[in-house]
Design a protein around this motif. Structure first.
Motif, PDB file in Angstrom:
ATOM      1  N   CYS A   1      46.940  30.981  43.365  1.00 17.26           N
ATOM      2  CA  CYS A   1      46.431  31.627  44.642  1.00 17.26           C
ATOM      3  C   CYS A   1      47.697  32.273  45.252  1.00 17.26           C
ATOM      4  O   CYS A   1      47.773  33.382  45.698  1.00 17.26           O
ATOM      5  CB  CYS A   1      45.435  30.934  45.271  1.00 17.26           C
ATOM      6  SG  CYS A   1      43.934  30.705  44.636  1.00 17.26           S
TER       7      CYS A   1
ATOM      8  N   THR B   1      42.752  30.181  49.333  1.00 16.11           N
ATOM      9  CA  THR B   1      42.383  31.128  48.562  1.00 16.11           C
ATOM     10  C   THR B   1      41.916  32.202  49.272  1.00 16.11           C
ATOM     11  O   THR B   1      42.234  33.462  49.114  1.00 16.11           O
ATOM     12  CB  THR B   1      40.633  30.732  47.951  1.00 16.11           C
ATOM     13  OG1 THR B   1      39.933  30.327  49.098  1.00 16.11           O
ATOM     14  CG2 THR B   1      40.895  29.844  46.786  1.00 16.11           C
TER      15      THR B   1
ATOM     16  N   LEU C   1      44.195  35.996  49.769  1.00 13.56           N
ATOM     17  CA  LEU C   1      43.447  37.345  49.680  1.00 13.56           C
ATOM     18  C   LEU C   1      43.427  38.123  50.783  1.00 13.56           C
ATOM     19  O   LEU C   1      43.858  39.354  50.535  1.00 13.56           O
ATOM     20  CB  LEU C   1      42.105  36.728  49.150  1.00 13.56           C
ATOM     21  CG  LEU C   1      40.927  37.814  49.144  1.00 13.56           C
ATOM     22  CD1 LEU C   1      41.362  38.693  47.959  1.00 13.56           C
ATOM     23  CD2 LEU C   1      39.676  37.315  48.971  1.00 13.56           C
TER      24      LEU C   1
ATOM     25  N   CYS D   1      44.978  41.755  50.605  1.00 15.40           N
ATOM     26  CA  CYS D   1      44.138  43.075  50.996  1.00 15.40           C
ATOM     27  C   CYS D   1      44.926  43.772  52.009  1.00 15.40           C
ATOM     28  O   CYS D   1      45.058  45.121  52.001  1.00 15.40           O
ATOM     29  CB  CYS D   1      42.793  42.762  51.649  1.00 15.40           C
ATOM     30  SG  CYS D   1      41.546  41.967  50.575  1.00 15.40           S
TER      31      CYS D   1
ATOM     32  N   VAL E   1      44.478  40.419  39.989  1.00 14.72           N
ATOM     33  CA  VAL E   1      43.790  39.775  41.287  1.00 14.72           C
ATOM     34  C   VAL E   1      42.421  39.960  41.362  1.00 14.72           C
ATOM     35  O   VAL E   1      41.531  39.236  41.776  1.00 14.72           O
ATOM     36  CB  VAL E   1      44.280  40.673  42.569  1.00 14.72           C
ATOM     37  CG1 VAL E   1      43.398  40.118  43.887  1.00 14.72           C
ATOM     38  CG2 VAL E   1      45.860  40.257  42.832  1.00 14.72           C
TER      39      VAL E   1
ATOM     40  N   TYR F   1      40.112  36.631  41.348  1.00 14.35           N
ATOM     41  CA  TYR F   1      39.221  36.499  42.550  1.00 14.35           C
ATOM     42  C   TYR F   1      37.483  37.015  42.334  1.00 14.35           C
ATOM     43  O   TYR F   1      36.827  36.164  42.949  1.00 14.35           O
ATOM     44  CB  TYR F   1      39.496  37.015  44.081  1.00 14.35           C
ATOM     45  CG  TYR F   1      40.802  36.608  44.516  1.00 14.35           C
ATOM     46  CD1 TYR F   1      40.275  35.361  45.471  1.00 14.35           C
ATOM     47  CD2 TYR F   1      42.136  37.023  44.266  1.00 14.35           C
ATOM     48  CE1 TYR F   1      41.376  34.894  45.807  1.00 14.35           C
ATOM     49  CE2 TYR F   1      42.885  36.145  45.057  1.00 14.35           C
ATOM     50  CZ  TYR F   1      42.669  34.973  45.679  1.00 14.35           C
ATOM     51  OH  TYR F   1      43.687  34.539  46.525  1.00 14.35           O
TER      52      TYR F   1
ATOM     53  N   SER G   1      34.621  34.148  42.838  1.00 13.26           N
ATOM     54  CA  SER G   1      33.456  34.214  43.834  1.00 13.26           C
ATOM     55  C   SER G   1      32.301  34.116  42.889  1.00 13.26           C
ATOM     56  O   SER G   1      31.281  33.760  43.367  1.00 13.26           O
ATOM     57  CB  SER G   1      33.481  36.074  44.175  1.00 13.26           C
ATOM     58  OG  SER G   1      34.400  36.115  44.877  1.00 13.26           O
TER      59      SER G   1
END
Length: 326
Positions: free
Chosen positions: A112, A207, A211, A215, A248, A252, A256
């Protein structure tokens, strides 16, 4: 760990898909093939990073780290899982379960953080190209790598200590293919609130923070790419990020699907999704980087032609006398 030892537990039973042994035989063939592809592909990437001087850059340094994480992560549980697929009674020793839980959790967290670090590398390369050499120096890359591995080891050590201090009152059946931390904690007969809270907080942090960082990096990258006047320049800039972005999304996206989907009526479905996250996703990384990266494709072609090894050997021989004279 003392509490666990006092209960007399010497081994754990891994439930897996014990009620569907024929399915396990099919999974054995499938996951043996995927695991072999994972080992071959990621080992090839690491070898190319070492042999090809054209790949001696921060991006490929971090890619080598990612490949090592994928090799160690899958090897921490897949060989035993494959062996257990062929047996009717799937067991793991207490010490083996402790080690497996620690390693899988540490490497999951490391990946991560590492993906966030790789996003920062792409941000600097595209948004601050004139300062790339300065901002992504060799010492900086090593520090970022140590940060990734250190975060994983520290978090896993904390969760392992909290988990193995819980009392286990003879319950030793783990409803999973391997010693996953949450499945182990659920076996405890004492108060698991502290361990569960710590697991929830740290998992959310390690996590979501990377992330969010990824972004934000790609928002700036996209803005920079859109300012490039030529279509060819925009394509070249985006092509350097497309492989990382694909990895990625897969990483992720699988997480999810594991944690945010509605609870399945069949618990075996959750286990198979976890296997996809743990085995299939790492095996896709070498394919993605090979197909979407011209430098890696050129390096693979040079390796199979023998050019890469011959250049490396020639470099070693031609440099040896000059080094000795110094």
């Amino acid at each position: 760990m003392n509490g666990a030892n006092e209960t007399g537990i010497r081994e754990f039973i891994l439930l897996g898909l014990s009620e569907n042994h024929n399915v396990e035989i099919t999974l054995f063939v499938l996951f043996l093939s995927i695991y072999s592809m994972n080992m071959l592909g990621n080992s090839l990437l690491i070898g190319l990073n070492i042999l090809d001087t054209h790949l001696h850059s921060p991006m490929y340094f971090f890619l080598g780290n990612l490949s090592l994480v994928d090799i160690l992560g899958t090897s921490s549980f897949v060989p035993l899982m494959l062996f257990n697929f062929l047996r009717t009674q799937n067991t793991i020793s207490f010490q083996g379960c402790v080690l497996q839980m620690f390693v899988t959790l540490a490497l999951g967290v490391t990946e991560c953080v590492l993906l966030g670090v790789m996003a920062y590398d792409r941000y600097v390369a595209i948004c601050k190209p004139l300062r790339y050499t300065e901002l992504m120096s060799g010492s900086t890359c090593v520090r970022l790598s140590v940060l990734s591995w250190g975060t994983g080891l520290a978090d896993s050590l904390l969760q392992s200590i909290l988990a193995w201090q819980l009392p286990f009152c003879g319950h030793n059946v783990i409803n999973h293919f391997f010693c996953e931390v949450l499945a182990v904690v659920k076996l405890a007969c004492g108060d698991i609130s502290l361990s569960a809270l710590s697991l929830m907080v740290t998992t959310t942090f390690v996590t979501l923070v990377p992330l969010l960082f990824i972004c934000m990096s790609y928002i700036f990258i996209l803005a920079a790419i859109l300012r490039v006047p030529s279509a060819a320049g925009r394509h070249k800039a985006f092509s350097t990020c497309s492989a990382h972005l694909t990895v990625v999304v897969i990483f992720y996206g699988t997480i999810s699907l594991m944690y945010f989907k509605p609870k399945a009526k069949n618990p075996d479905l959750d286990k198979i999704i976890t296997l996809f996250y743990g085995i299939v996703a790492p095996s896709l990384n070498p394919i993605i980087y090979s197909l979407r990266n011209a430098e890696v494709k050129a390096s693979v072609i040079a390796l199979f032609r023998g050019d890469l090894l011959s250049r490396k050997i020639a470099h070693l021989f031609c440099c040896a006398p000059s080094q000795q004279s110094q």
